[in-house]
Each structure stands twice: as structure tokens, then as C-alpha cells.
Design a protein around this motif. Structure first.
Motif, PDB file in Angstrom:
ATOM      1  N   VAL A  47       0.834  -1.204   0.000  1.00  0.00           N
ATOM      2  CA  VAL A  47       0.000   0.000   0.000  1.00  0.00           C
ATOM      3  C   VAL A  47       0.868   1.253   0.000  1.00  0.00           C
ATOM      4  N   LEU A  48       1.910   1.246   0.812  1.00  0.00           N
ATOM      5  CA  LEU A  48       2.773   2.417   0.918  1.00  0.00           C
ATOM      6  C   LEU A  48       3.492   2.685  -0.401  1.00  0.00           C
ATOM      7  N   MET A  49       3.951   1.628  -1.072  1.00  0.00           N
ATOM      8  CA  MET A  49       4.607   1.811  -2.357  1.00  0.00           C
ATOM      9  C   MET A  49       3.627   2.315  -3.409  1.00  0.00           C
ATOM     10  N   GLY A  50       2.398   1.807  -3.372  1.00  0.00           N
ATOM     11  CA  GLY A  50       1.383   2.295  -4.302  1.00  0.00           C
ATOM     12  C   GLY A  50       1.069   3.755  -4.073  1.00  0.00           C
ATOM     13  N   LEU A  51       1.026   4.149  -2.817  1.00  0.00           N
ATOM     14  CA  LEU A  51       0.769   5.551  -2.483  1.00  0.00           C
ATOM     15  C   LEU A  51       1.896   6.439  -2.994  1.00  0.00           C
ATOM     16  N   ALA A  52       3.134   5.997  -2.812  1.00  0.00           N
ATOM     17  CA  ALA A  52       4.282   6.791  -3.249  1.00  0.00           C
ATOM     18  C   ALA A  52       4.322   6.936  -4.764  1.00  0.00           C
ATOM     19  N   ARG A  53       3.855   5.915  -5.467  1.00  0.00           N
ATOM     20  CA  ARG A  53       3.889   5.945  -6.930  1.00  0.00           C
ATOM     21  C   ARG A  53       2.677   6.632  -7.537  1.00  0.00           C
ATOM     22  N   GLY A  54       1.667   6.945  -6.691  1.00  0.00           N
ATOM     23  CA  GLY A  54       0.459   7.546  -7.221  1.00  0.00           C
ATOM     24  C   GLY A  54      -0.264   6.618  -8.176  1.00  0.00           C
ATOM     25  N   SER A  55      -0.327   5.347  -7.794  1.00  0.00           N
ATOM     26  CA  SER A  55      -0.807   4.319  -8.718  1.00  0.00           C
ATOM     27  C   SER A  55      -2.316   4.136  -8.735  1.00  0.00           C
ATOM     28  N   GLY A  56      -3.043   4.918  -7.942  1.00  0.00           N
ATOM     29  CA  GLY A  56      -4.497   4.830  -7.997  1.00  0.00           C
ATOM     30  C   GLY A  56      -5.089   3.897  -6.965  1.00  0.00           C
ATOM     31  N   GLY A  57      -6.432   3.888  -6.950  1.00  0.00           N
ATOM     32  CA  GLY A  57      -7.170   3.151  -5.922  1.00  0.00           C
ATOM     33  C   GLY A  57      -6.911   1.664  -5.915  1.00  0.00           C
ATOM     34  N   ARG A  58      -6.795   1.046  -7.101  1.00  0.00           N
ATOM     35  CA  ARG A  58      -6.577  -0.395  -7.141  1.00  0.00           C
ATOM     36  C   ARG A  58      -5.239  -0.762  -6.515  1.00  0.00           C
ATOM     37  N   SER A  59      -4.213   0.045  -6.748  1.00  0.00           N
ATOM     38  CA  SER A  59      -2.911  -0.216  -6.137  1.00  0.00           C
ATOM     39  C   SER A  59      -2.977  -0.035  -4.631  1.00  0.00           C
ATOM     40  N   LEU A  60      -3.677   1.013  -4.181  1.00  0.00           N
ATOM     41  CA  LEU A  60      -3.800   1.248  -2.742  1.00  0.00           C
ATOM     42  C   LEU A  60      -4.631   0.172  -2.062  1.00  0.00           C
ATOM     43  N   ALA A  61      -5.433  -0.532  -2.845  1.00  0.00           N
ATOM     44  CA  ALA A  61      -6.213  -1.635  -2.281  1.00  0.00           C
ATOM     45  C   ALA A  61      -5.334  -2.828  -1.943  1.00  0.00           C
ATOM     46  N   GLY A  62      -4.074  -2.756  -2.353  1.00  0.00           N
ATOM     47  CA  GLY A  62      -3.119  -3.776  -1.952  1.00  0.00           C
ATOM     48  C   GLY A  62      -3.342  -5.119  -2.618  1.00  0.00           C
ATOM     49  N   MET A  63      -2.782  -6.142  -2.000  1.00  0.00           N
ATOM     50  CA  MET A  63      -2.887  -7.497  -2.527  1.00  0.00           C
ATOM     51  C   MET A  63      -4.254  -8.087  -2.213  1.00  0.00           C
ATOM     52  N   ARG A  64      -4.802  -8.780  -3.186  1.00  0.00           N
ATOM     53  CA  ARG A  64      -6.105  -9.425  -2.992  1.00  0.00           C
ATOM     54  C   ARG A  64      -5.961 -10.645  -2.080  1.00  0.00           C
ATOM     55  N   ARG A  65      -6.976 -10.886  -1.288  1.00  0.00           N
ATOM     56  CA  ARG A  65      -6.960 -12.068  -0.420  1.00  0.00           C
ATOM     57  C   ARG A  65      -7.079 -13.346  -1.242  1.00  0.00           C
ATOM     58  N   ALA A  66      -7.726 -13.266  -2.371  1.00  0.00           N
ATOM     59  CA  ALA A  66      -7.877 -14.436  -3.229  1.00  0.00           C
ATOM     60  C   ALA A  66      -8.037 -13.977  -4.672  1.00  0.00           C
ATOM     61  N   PHE A  67      -7.460 -14.730  -5.590  1.00  0.00           N
ATOM     62  CA  PHE A  67      -7.656 -14.491  -7.015  1.00  0.00           C
ATOM     63  C   PHE A  67      -7.351 -15.786  -7.742  1.00  0.00           C
ATOM     64  N   ASP A  68      -8.154 -16.080  -8.748  1.00  0.00           N
ATOM     65  CA  ASP A  68      -8.019 -17.338  -9.470  1.00  0.00           C
ATOM     66  C   ASP A  68      -7.973 -18.485  -8.449  1.00  0.00           C
ATOM     67  N   VAL A  69      -6.933 -19.307  -8.498  1.00  0.00           N
ATOM     68  CA  VAL A  69      -6.816 -20.425  -7.558  1.00  0.00           C
ATOM     69  C   VAL A  69      -6.012 -20.038  -6.317  1.00  0.00           C
ATOM     70  N   TYR A  70      -5.505 -18.826  -6.263  1.00  0.00           N
ATOM     71  CA  TYR A  70      -4.583 -18.405  -5.210  1.00  0.00           C
ATOM     72  C   TYR A  70      -5.306 -17.795  -4.013  1.00  0.00           C
ATOM     73  N   ARG A  71      -4.735 -18.028  -2.825  1.00  0.00           N
ATOM     74  CA  ARG A  71      -5.265 -17.448  -1.591  1.00  0.00           C
ATOM     75  C   ARG A  71      -4.110 -16.978  -0.716  1.00  0.00           C
ATOM     76  N   ARG A  72      -4.372 -15.889   0.007  1.00  0.00           N
ATOM     77  CA  ARG A  72      -3.379 -15.348   0.944  1.00  0.00           C
ATOM     78  C   ARG A  72      -3.996 -15.351   2.345  1.00  0.00           C
TER      79      ARG A  72
END
Length: 326
Positions: A136-161
Motif C-alpha cells: 500500500v505504501l509503495m502504491g501511495l508513493a507511486r500515485g498508482s491509484g485506488g486499485r494499487s492502494l487496495a493492496g494485494m487481494r486475499r484471493a484471485f483465481d486459484v490463489y489465496r493469501r
């Protein structure tokens, strides 16, 4: 005596993270041998019940002795009680990406194959709350927008965190309590990587000056923003399906684009560029805004250059993204 709190925290996170999966499901645990993924693997085995746990490690070949380290991780996974262990060596080709991004791309390609080969219901990744805060902090520094600030997804495709609510201190402590010797990746100490500088310099400074809890606050912010970003992405999906051309070389009606809310229009324009072949890693918000001006501030501009040797062109009320030499 009950479980040590750190061990309990990791196990609870894994238990809750796979609670919706069938009791006989196969789980793949991606394990580098570092404390986060090693604690994750131990918890997955402890909480597996009737599930099958496959431990997978990827040797990126970027460091001397990487093959020996991969073999050591396989041995650790087997000792923990994994039902099967898999190791694969990959060739990391930067291909215009940084070394970290290139390694990640190669790693996920292997894990995709492992998931398919084993019929896995989920591939578990060891990212923690601290990783989320750094993202999140790196996304904020880069001005990468809301999706970047939303960070890593808890789940996507077959993957889970499953460990996104667990601290790095807890995974390190869990390994120590369980007598697991975790690998200290030299790349995690190399200040040449932005993430390392954020981890070792920026976040500690914020914690010192603003008080404890900054990492947790950043992770909470990511959760809040992700909900909003998911809704906007769903709405943009619907708009894209409604507007996108049947012909790949076709374009989008300018009038229909102008009627969209800016938050949706920009997402649709980004998709148009990506669909034409613009690389996601090089397509920035500034590019999308420039393309949007072809819709909202048209004054006869010839085109907008885009990454991937492409250009956005408006003609006859239609916006297209075409090769730059066409």
C-alpha cells in the motif's frame, strides 16, 4: 499448555482461509523456506484434516546455492508432513521487467502448472500483513491509484493469501517455537529493492514518528479500498462488455464513452489499451488521462502515443488503439 499465540494465530488464519473448501481438497503451499511461507506450510499440514497438502518450491536460480536451498526446503516440507513435495527451477527473463517482477511472473507460471497437475483447490501464498502495508505504501508513493492502494487481494483465481491479517513477527516467532530453521533470503536485505527500503527504513520511521500501528492501519485501508475498487471494477466490466467492439481492430463509440462516469470511463479506456497489446506494467494513469482527453476535450488531436508502440486515435466518432506505424 495451549499453543503459543503466534503458532495459534497462523493456524487460525489458515483454518479460516480454507474453511469453504471440501474436506478432501488438495492444497498447494508455495514455500520459499522463509519464515512466512514456512510457518504457512506448518500450519497447513497441522490443519489439513483429510485434505492433501502439496509443498511446492521454485528455484529462480538468481543466487549462488539456490539449488541447494530448494532441496533443503523440500526436505523441510517432507519433515513437516506434506503429502507431496514439488520443486522446479525456472529461468528468469526480465523481458523489460525488473528482476523482482520477472521472478514473480516465472514463479506464478510454475505454480499455475503445479495447481493444474495436482488438481489443487487452492494455492496458498505466505504474504503477511506487513507485506500488505508495504504494498500500500509503495502504491501511495507511486500515485498508482485506488486499485494499487487496495493492496494485494486475499484471493484471485486459484490463489489465496490466508496470512494477510498475521504479522511477520508472528510467522518468525511461530517458526522459532516450532523449531523450524527459516531461510533468510539475501534479497530481503538488499537496499537496491524498493520494498526492502520501505521495510527497513520507511515503515520503521513512520512507526517511530507517528506511533505504533501504522502497518496495521495501512492494511485496514487496503481492505476498505478494495471493496470500493471491486465494485468499480465490476461496473467497468459491465460497461466494457456493453461497449467493446466485436472486431478486435474496431473501437469504442465516443458518445457512449462520454456518457460514462469518469471512474468507469478510465477503467474502460485502460482495458481498450490493454486489449490492443499495451503492457500493463508500462501503462500508467497519465496515459489513460491523455486518452480520455480524446473523448472529453477533443480539439482535433492527431493521436496519443501509448506503451507497446501503440497510439490512441479518434476518427469519425470512434476511439481506437492501433499500431503506431499504421
Amino acid at each position: 499448555m495451549g499453543l503459543h499465540p503466534s503458532v495459534a494465530a497462523v493456524r487460525r488464519a489458515v483454518r479460516e482461509g480454507v474453511a469453504d473448501l471440501p474436506e478432501d481438497a488438495t492444497l498447494v503451499v508455495a514455500c520459499s523456506g522463509g519464515p512466512d511461507s514456512l510457518a504457512l506450510a506448518a500450519a497447513a499440514v497441522a490443519e489439513k484434516r483429510d485434505r492433501r497438502v502439496v509443498g511446492a518450491t521454485v528455484d529462480h536460480g538468481l543466487q549462488e546455492g539456490s539449488a541447494a536451498q530448494a532441496a533443503r526446503v523440500v526436505e523441510q516440507l517432507a519433515t513437516l508432513g506434506a503429502d507431496e513435495t514439488i520443486t522446479a527451477r525456472v529461468t528468469v527473463d526480465p523481458g523489460g521487467l525488473g528482476p523482482e517482477a520477472a521472478a514473480r511472473r516465472a514463479r506464478y507460471a510454475v505454480l499455475d502448472q503445479v495447481a493444474e497437475h495436482t488438481g489443487a483447490a487452492a494455492v496458498l501464498l505466505g504474504h503477511t500483513r506487513d507485506d500488505q502495508a508495504e504494498t500500500v505504501l509503495m502504491g501511495l508513493a507511486r500515485g498508482s491509484g485506488g486499485r494499487s492502494l487496495a493492496g494485494m487481494r486475499r484471493a484471485f483465481d486459484v490463489y489465496r493469501r490466508p496470512l494477510l491479517d498475521v504479522t511477520r513477527d508472528d510467522t518468525v516467532t511461530a517458526c522459532q517455537v516450532l523449531g523450524l530453521e527459516a531461510w533468510d533470503d539475501p534479497h530481503n536485505s538488499d537496499p537496491g529493492y524498493t520494498r526492502v527500503r520501505v521495510r527497513r527504513r520507511v515503515l520503521p520511521l513512520l512507526e517511530e514518528d507517528l506511533g505504533p500501528g501504522v502497518a496495521a492501519a495501512l492494511a485496514r485501508t487496503a481492505d476498505q479500498l478494495r471493496t470500493d475498487a471491486d465494485l468499480l471494477d465490476d461496473l467497468a466490466d459491465a460497461a466494457w462488455e456493453r461497449l467493446r467492439p466485436a472486431d478486435p481492430v474496431g473501437g469504442l463509440d465516443v458518445g457512449a464513452l462520454a456518457d460514462l462516469h469518469p471512474a468507469l470511463r478510465r477503467r474502460v479506456l485502460r482495458r481498450l489499451a490493454l486489449a490492443a497489446g499495451s503492457p500493463a506494467s508500462e501503462l500508467f494513469h497519465e496515459h489513460v488521462l491523455a486518452v480520455e482527453r480524446l473523448v472529453t476535450a477533443w480539439s482535433g488531436q492527431r493521436w496519443i502515443d501509448l506503451p507497446g508502440h501503440l497510439r490512441a486515435v479518434r476518427a469519425d466518432g470512434v476511439l481506437r488503439v492501433v499500431p503506431a506505424d499504421s
